[in-house]
Scaffold this motif. Sequence first.
Motif, mmCIF file in Angstrom:
data_model
loop_
_atom_site.group_PDB
_atom_site.id
_atom_site.type_symbol
_atom_site.label_atom_id
_atom_site.label_comp_id
_atom_site.label_asym_id
_atom_site.label_seq_id
_atom_site.Cartn_x
_atom_site.Cartn_y
_atom_site.Cartn_z
ATOM 1 N N PRO A 13 -12.289 0.319 -0.600
ATOM 2 C CA PRO A 13 -13.440 -0.209 0.149
ATOM 3 C C PRO A 13 -14.747 -0.158 -0.639
ATOM 4 O O PRO A 13 -15.665 -0.925 -0.355
ATOM 5 N N GLU A 14 -14.845 0.729 -1.634
ATOM 6 C CA GLU A 14 -16.079 0.862 -2.404
ATOM 7 C C GLU A 14 -16.124 -0.080 -3.589
ATOM 8 O O GLU A 14 -17.148 -0.708 -3.864
ATOM 9 N N THR A 15 -15.015 -0.194 -4.328
ATOM 10 C CA THR A 15 -15.008 -0.990 -5.562
ATOM 11 C C THR A 15 -14.292 -2.327 -5.419
ATOM 12 O O THR A 15 -14.480 -3.214 -6.246
ATOM 13 N N GLY A 16 -13.437 -2.463 -4.398
ATOM 14 C CA GLY A 16 -12.662 -3.686 -4.251
ATOM 15 C C GLY A 16 -11.439 -3.727 -5.145
ATOM 16 O O GLY A 16 -10.715 -4.721 -5.176
ATOM 17 N N ALA A 17 -11.188 -2.632 -5.890
ATOM 18 C CA ALA A 17 -10.037 -2.584 -6.799
ATOM 19 C C ALA A 17 -8.743 -2.498 -5.999
ATOM 20 O O ALA A 17 -8.689 -1.887 -4.925
ATOM 21 N N ILE A 18 -7.681 -3.103 -6.524
ATOM 22 C CA ILE A 18 -6.373 -3.049 -5.877
ATOM 23 C C ILE A 18 -5.814 -1.628 -5.994
ATOM 24 O O ILE A 18 -5.876 -1.012 -7.052
ATOM 25 N N LEU A 19 -5.276 -1.131 -4.891
ATOM 26 C CA LEU A 19 -4.679 0.200 -4.869
ATOM 27 C C LEU A 19 -3.152 0.079 -4.875
ATOM 28 O O LEU A 19 -2.594 -0.895 -4.360
ATOM 29 N N TYR A 20 -2.496 1.081 -5.457
ATOM 30 C CA TYR A 20 -1.039 1.057 -5.554
ATOM 31 C C TYR A 20 -0.434 2.332 -4.977
ATOM 32 O O TYR A 20 -1.051 3.398 -4.994
ATOM 33 N N ARG A 21 0.799 2.192 -4.461
ATOM 34 C CA ARG A 21 1.543 3.325 -3.928
ATOM 35 C C ARG A 21 3.018 3.128 -4.275
ATOM 36 O O ARG A 21 3.446 2.026 -4.648
ATOM 37 N N THR A 22 3.793 4.172 -4.141
ATOM 38 C CA THR A 22 5.222 4.065 -4.386
ATOM 39 C C THR A 22 5.906 3.433 -3.168
ATOM 40 O O THR A 22 5.345 3.387 -2.078
ATOM 41 N N ALA A 80 13.659 12.096 1.009
ATOM 42 C CA ALA A 80 13.374 11.514 2.317
ATOM 43 C C ALA A 80 11.911 11.124 2.453
ATOM 44 O O ALA A 80 11.569 10.189 3.176
ATOM 45 N N SER A 81 11.029 11.861 1.794
ATOM 46 C CA SER A 81 9.600 11.574 1.859
ATOM 47 C C SER A 81 8.905 12.110 0.623
ATOM 48 O O SER A 81 9.497 12.880 -0.167
ATOM 49 N N LEU A 82 7.637 11.748 0.480
ATOM 50 C CA LEU A 82 6.851 12.212 -0.667
ATOM 51 C C LEU A 82 6.586 13.710 -0.603
ATOM 52 O O LEU A 82 6.225 14.322 -1.615
ATOM 53 N N ASP A 83 6.760 14.311 0.568
ATOM 54 C CA ASP A 83 6.557 15.753 0.707
ATOM 55 C C ASP A 83 7.549 16.546 -0.141
ATOM 56 O O ASP A 83 7.312 17.725 -0.440
ATOM 57 N N GLU A 84 8.631 15.898 -0.534
ATOM 58 C CA GLU A 84 9.648 16.577 -1.332
ATOM 59 C C GLU A 84 9.337 16.544 -2.824
ATOM 60 O O GLU A 84 10.082 17.122 -3.622
ATOM 61 N N LEU A 85 8.266 15.861 -3.209
ATOM 62 C CA LEU A 85 7.890 15.846 -4.622
ATOM 63 C C LEU A 85 7.517 17.253 -5.076
ATOM 64 O O LEU A 85 6.824 17.982 -4.363
ATOM 65 N N PRO A 86 7.953 17.655 -6.263
ATOM 66 C CA PRO A 86 7.576 18.981 -6.766
ATOM 67 C C PRO A 86 6.080 19.037 -7.038
ATOM 68 O O PRO A 86 5.434 18.012 -7.237
ATOM 69 N N ASP A 87 5.521 20.221 -7.014
ATOM 70 C CA ASP A 87 4.086 20.393 -7.212
ATOM 71 C C ASP A 87 3.723 20.085 -8.661
ATOM 72 O O ASP A 87 4.146 20.766 -9.584
ATOM 73 N N LEU A 88 2.910 19.028 -8.834
ATOM 74 C CA LEU A 88 2.513 18.629 -10.176
ATOM 75 C C LEU A 88 0.991 18.654 -10.354
ATOM 76 O O LEU A 88 0.486 18.513 -11.449
ATOM 77 N N ALA A 89 0.285 18.850 -9.273
ATOM 78 C CA ALA A 89 -1.179 18.803 -9.323
ATOM 79 C C ALA A 89 -1.789 19.684 -10.402
ATOM 80 O O ALA A 89 -2.751 19.279 -11.054
ATOM 81 N N PRO A 90 -1.279 20.911 -10.645
ATOM 82 C CA PRO A 90 -1.901 21.758 -11.657
ATOM 83 C C PRO A 90 -1.885 21.160 -13.062
ATOM 84 O O PRO A 90 -2.656 21.579 -13.920
ATOM 85 N N PHE A 91 -1.022 20.179 -13.304
ATOM 86 C CA PHE A 91 -0.919 19.595 -14.635
ATOM 87 C C PHE A 91 -1.846 18.394 -14.829
ATOM 88 O O PHE A 91 -1.963 17.860 -15.931
ATOM 89 N N LEU A 92 -2.506 17.918 -13.757
ATOM 90 C CA LEU A 92 -3.412 16.793 -13.861
ATOM 91 C C LEU A 92 -4.793 17.267 -14.292
ATOM 92 O O LEU A 92 -5.177 18.413 -14.025
ATOM 93 N N PRO A 93 -5.583 16.422 -14.981
ATOM 94 C CA PRO A 93 -6.924 16.814 -15.434
ATOM 95 C C PRO A 93 -7.792 17.238 -14.264
ATOM 96 O O PRO A 93 -7.820 16.589 -13.215
ATOM 97 N N GLU A 94 -8.511 18.347 -14.426
ATOM 98 C CA GLU A 94 -9.370 18.836 -13.353
ATOM 99 C C GLU A 94 -10.593 17.947 -13.152
ATOM 100 O O GLU A 94 -11.177 17.933 -12.079
ATOM 101 N N ASN A 95 -10.981 17.226 -14.214
ATOM 102 C CA ASN A 95 -12.198 16.411 -14.134
ATOM 103 C C ASN A 95 -11.902 14.951 -13.854
ATOM 104 O O ASN A 95 -12.662 14.076 -14.220
ATOM 105 N N ILE A 96 -10.777 14.654 -13.205
ATOM 106 C CA ILE A 96 -10.405 13.263 -12.967
ATOM 107 C C ILE A 96 -11.439 12.540 -12.119
ATOM 108 O O ILE A 96 -11.716 11.353 -12.316
ATOM 109 N N GLU A 97 -12.075 13.267 -11.166
ATOM 110 C CA GLU A 97 -13.081 12.621 -10.327
ATOM 111 C C GLU A 97 -14.284 12.199 -11.166
ATOM 112 O O GLU A 97 -14.847 11.123 -10.986
#
Length: 217
Positions: free
Chosen positions: A170-179, A190-207
């Motif tokens: 809504p802010e940039t108008g860029a197309i968003l993607y999902r699995t 069965a759902s995305l809740d079963e994905l293993p925890d990967l957040a700690p490996f992503l860059p902390e400054n992504i925002e």
Amino acid sequence: MTSDFTVGDGDENLQAPDGEDLQPPDTEQDPADDGPGLHASLEAILLVADEPVPEVLIAQVLERPRHEVAEGLRALAAQYTADGRGFDLREIAGGWRFYTREDCAPLVERFVRDGQEVRLTQAALETLAVIAYRQPVSRARVSAVRGVNCDGVIRTLVLRGLVEDSGTDPETGAILYRTTGYFLERLGMASLDELPDLAPFLPENIEDIEDNERTRA
């Protein structure tokens, strides 16, 4: 026997019988410019564009008049059509971008689908992981995480049915993607809740990275 053309003293201009100068064919490269010509410059920019590029932006980048850029784009589009290329150049959504020619679409689809059973490349796996954990997510954000342009990889994932369009930001108008559901099926979840925890490996400054990308845009 005399020639129909004359050459003036110290002048290399050819003259026709009616006295009009015969000028050499126009070249699309400015003689005073040591860089690539207009057509080559346009192709280089459009080849890496992940969204339709407005004429005014291209003119600013190339530092050329907008009408000259517009004429060059239309000339290239006409040339590709006349040559029967497998791709064409279209003006759409306020900009220009390369697309697979419509009559070649079945071949492209067959090429992609025939390779579905082939293992995904490292780049595709990384891109798919970012989308899975950050969805819905834009191409710019995925590229920021991976540090490279992911447009081509995302198109491949979409064609393979692993990723799909999820609306626009809504802010940039860029197309968003999902699995997709097919993604879960292939992973046996069965759902995305079963994905293993990967957040700690992503860059902390992504925002911060995304904010910088939006500011530059």
